[in-house]
Design an enzyme around this catalytic site. Structure first.
Site, mmCIF file in Angstrom:
data_model
loop_
_atom_site.group_PDB
_atom_site.id
_atom_site.type_symbol
_atom_site.label_atom_id
_atom_site.label_comp_id
_atom_site.label_asym_id
_atom_site.label_seq_id
_atom_site.Cartn_x
_atom_site.Cartn_y
_atom_site.Cartn_z
ATOM 1 N N ASP A 13 -5.419 14.525 -24.823
ATOM 2 C CA ASP A 13 -5.437 13.094 -24.486
ATOM 3 C C ASP A 13 -4.773 12.381 -25.657
ATOM 4 O O ASP A 13 -5.386 12.186 -26.707
ATOM 5 C CB ASP A 13 -6.888 12.633 -24.292
ATOM 6 C CG ASP A 13 -6.981 11.127 -24.074
ATOM 7 O OD1 ASP A 13 -5.943 10.440 -24.186
ATOM 8 O OD2 ASP A 13 -8.093 10.640 -23.801
ATOM 9 N N LYS A 64 -1.179 1.178 -25.387
ATOM 10 C CA LYS A 64 -1.599 1.115 -26.801
ATOM 11 C C LYS A 64 -0.336 1.136 -27.659
ATOM 12 O O LYS A 64 0.385 0.144 -27.683
ATOM 13 C CB LYS A 64 -2.555 2.281 -27.107
ATOM 14 C CG LYS A 64 -3.866 2.193 -26.297
ATOM 15 C CD LYS A 64 -4.814 3.305 -26.678
ATOM 16 C CE LYS A 64 -6.165 3.164 -25.999
ATOM 17 N NZ LYS A 64 -6.203 3.755 -24.638
ATOM 18 N N TYR A 70 0.848 -1.206 0.000
ATOM 19 C CA TYR A 70 0.000 0.000 0.000
ATOM 20 C C TYR A 70 0.876 1.246 0.000
ATOM 21 O O TYR A 70 1.876 1.294 0.727
ATOM 22 C CB TYR A 70 -0.928 0.012 1.224
ATOM 23 C CG TYR A 70 -2.365 -0.128 0.806
ATOM 24 C CD1 TYR A 70 -2.981 0.861 0.057
ATOM 25 C CD2 TYR A 70 -3.095 -1.277 1.102
ATOM 26 C CE1 TYR A 70 -4.272 0.720 -0.377
ATOM 27 C CE2 TYR A 70 -4.389 -1.429 0.670
ATOM 28 C CZ TYR A 70 -4.987 -0.415 -0.072
ATOM 29 O OH TYR A 70 -6.271 -0.558 -0.506
ATOM 30 N N ARG A 82 -0.758 -1.903 -18.729
ATOM 31 C CA ARG A 82 -2.051 -1.210 -18.823
ATOM 32 C C ARG A 82 -2.142 -0.151 -17.735
ATOM 33 O O ARG A 82 -1.954 -0.460 -16.557
ATOM 34 C CB ARG A 82 -3.156 -2.248 -18.652
ATOM 35 C CG ARG A 82 -4.546 -1.790 -18.951
ATOM 36 C CD ARG A 82 -5.439 -2.994 -19.124
ATOM 37 N NE ARG A 82 -5.151 -3.616 -20.403
ATOM 38 C CZ ARG A 82 -5.759 -3.301 -21.551
ATOM 39 N NH1 ARG A 82 -6.703 -2.377 -21.565
ATOM 40 N NH2 ARG A 82 -5.452 -3.915 -22.661
ATOM 41 N N THR A 120 -2.626 6.743 -22.042
ATOM 42 C CA THR A 120 -2.490 5.387 -21.522
ATOM 43 C C THR A 120 -1.087 4.918 -21.871
ATOM 44 O O THR A 120 -0.382 5.554 -22.669
ATOM 45 C CB THR A 120 -3.506 4.425 -22.171
ATOM 46 O OG1 THR A 120 -3.369 4.520 -23.585
ATOM 47 C CG2 THR A 120 -4.927 4.774 -21.763
ATOM 48 N N GLU A 145 -0.581 4.923 -0.427
ATOM 49 C CA GLU A 145 -1.348 6.157 -0.668
ATOM 50 C C GLU A 145 -0.439 7.370 -0.506
ATOM 51 O O GLU A 145 0.396 7.411 0.405
ATOM 52 C CB GLU A 145 -2.505 6.267 0.329
ATOM 53 C CG GLU A 145 -3.688 5.397 -0.046
ATOM 54 C CD GLU A 145 -4.830 5.525 0.942
ATOM 55 O OE1 GLU A 145 -4.753 6.376 1.852
ATOM 56 O OE2 GLU A 145 -5.793 4.763 0.803
HETATM 57 N N1 DSN Z 1 -11.817 3.299 -26.517
HETATM 58 C C1 DSN Z 1 -10.688 2.429 -26.342
HETATM 59 C C2 DSN Z 1 -10.072 2.146 -27.651
HETATM 60 O O1 DSN Z 1 -9.586 3.051 -28.320
HETATM 61 O O2 DSN Z 1 -10.104 0.993 -28.049
HETATM 62 C C3 DSN Z 1 -9.727 2.996 -25.442
HETATM 63 O O3 DSN Z 1 -10.302 3.364 -24.254
#
Ligand code: DSN
Length: 399
Positions: free
Chosen positions: A206, A235, A44, A241, A232, A46
């Site tokens: 984003d 990808k 943990y 992830r 993220t 925090e």
């Molecule tokens: N919407 C998802 C995608 O692009 O597959 C990502 O959150």
């Protein structure tokens, strides 16, 4: 042995045998998997390791000396990946958490967000009415041109008319370069017209889909232009992830509080470790070469579909993905039917709305295709062209 491991084995077999074309997926390295499966999941933590920028006073638990070292190392690495001195928070559990925390950090409920709509290629967390963001904030969407390109003149018009508190750039299904500098110029122009004191929106990017391309210098960078950058890490960045938030240093305290304690509790340190390994890998020349191949492969596959008579939204691609619009060439087919049929042939894609789609998001008139995952598996341009021909042959059998 737990039933779970049987299920994992079945999923591993599926991943081994399918052609993976979902634009948001990828295959992580063994080192990323080792980090994710490590003892760090037991800890943990925090709070934050230091009060360097944000003024936070450290952790709320003992025994954090090693996770402190890890989290600081992870932050330093991500600044290196994007060659930036922005503050970074590496704790968001996902892209959705990162976006919510960023909004909560700088906006009040009811404030206006200007963004791309989900059906045009945006994202749920950019203010769709079915997502918490659309329920908390007032959302205005900018439009696309008739060809499916971002309409930068409409962005400027809506900044002037709607005075959003936050202008958001970024997408999950947009195949063209996003001109961050043009959006910044529109913000500055409208602010100058109105007088700086009267109005100044935040500019947030984003970059979840294109982050790997930004790291590999295959897409213009939002750093130095946007106030806040979210992403993220799984990808095109091909890692664990999770999510990240970068911001100008003066926003560090707000952003850190937006993540913890506003939107999240304890950090997931095994995920932070996975993100750190991801960043180490993204700094290498091999990764840069990988990203160049992803984009080359995407253009080659897209061109093959065009040659076969398909309509691509915007007529092509500059990045790792493109969207096939079936509405004119195959009006009898939905994206859902094509997705389900390709599944039976071990080709994985996702149905996707196309701009001005007359079908619902459940049916859709398009499919989205991405090349990041199969490039990791070693596919080259000729392989992707062959997959395009195979998909076409399958679609021809559908009536
Ligand atoms: N919407 C998802 C995608 O692009 O597959 C990502 O959150």
């Amino acid at each position: 042995m737990s039933k779970v491991f049987d299920i994992i084995e079945k999923e591993q077999n599926r991943q081994n045998k399918t052609i993976e074309l979902i634009a948001s997926e990828n295959f992580v390295s063994e080192d990323v998997r080792r980090a994710l499966a490590s003892c760090l999941t037991n800890k943990y933590s925090e709070g934050y390791p230091t009060d360097r920028y944000s003024g936070h006073k450290g952790r709320y638990y003992g025994g954090c000396q090693f996770v402190d070292e890890l989290e600081e190392y992870c932050c330093d690495l991500w600044r290196k990946v994007f060659d930036t001195d922005y503050h970074v928070n590496v704790q968001p559990h996902s892209g959705s958490s990162a976006n919510l925390a960023a909004y909560m950090a700088v906006l009040k409920p009811g404030d206006t967000i200007l963004s791309m709509r989900l059906s045009d290629g945006g994202h749920l967390t950019h203010g769709s009415p079915v997502n918490i963001v659309g329920k908390i904030f007032h959302v205005v969407n900018y439009d696309l041109t008739a060809d499916g390109f971002i309409d930068y003149a409409d962005i400027e018009r809506k900044i002037r008319d709607c005075k959003p508190a936050l202008v958001l750039a970024g997408a999950s299904a947009y195949s063209r370069i996003i001109d961050f500098a043009a959006i910044r110029a529109s913000i500055e122009k409208v602010c100058a017209e109105l007088g700086d004191e009267a109005y100044r929106p935040y500019f947030m990017v984003d970059m979840a889909h294109i982050a790997g391309l930004v790291a590999g210098q295959a897409h213009p960078s939002p750093f130095g232009i946007a106030d806040i950058v979210t992403t993220t890490t799984h990808k095109t960045l091909r890692g664990a992830r999770g999510g990240l938030i970068f911001c100008r240093k003066e926003l560090a305290g707000k952003i850190d509080s937006g993540v913890f304690p506003c939107c999240q509790g304890g950090a997931l340190q095994h995920a932070v470790a996975g993100k750190a390994v991801t960043a180490e890998e993204a700094c290498t020349p091999e990764y840069r070469e990988y990203i160049r191949r992803v984009v080359r492969n995407s253009k080659a596959m897209c061109d093959e579909f065009i040659r076969l008579g398909y309509r691509i939204v915007t007529g092509g691609t500059d990045n790792h993905l493109f969207v096939i619009d079936l509405s004119e060439t195959h009006p009898h087919l939905t994206g859902k039917r094509v997705q389900d049929t390709l599944d039976k042939h071990d080709i994985t894609v996702n149905k996707n709305c196309v701009p001005f789609d007359k079908r619902s998001p459940v049916e859709t008139s398009g499919i989205r295709i991405g090349t990041a995952a199969m490039t990791t598996k070693g596919y080259k341009e000729a392989d992707f062209e062959a997959v395009a021909r195979r998909i076409d042959a399958i679609i021809r059998t559908m009536n």
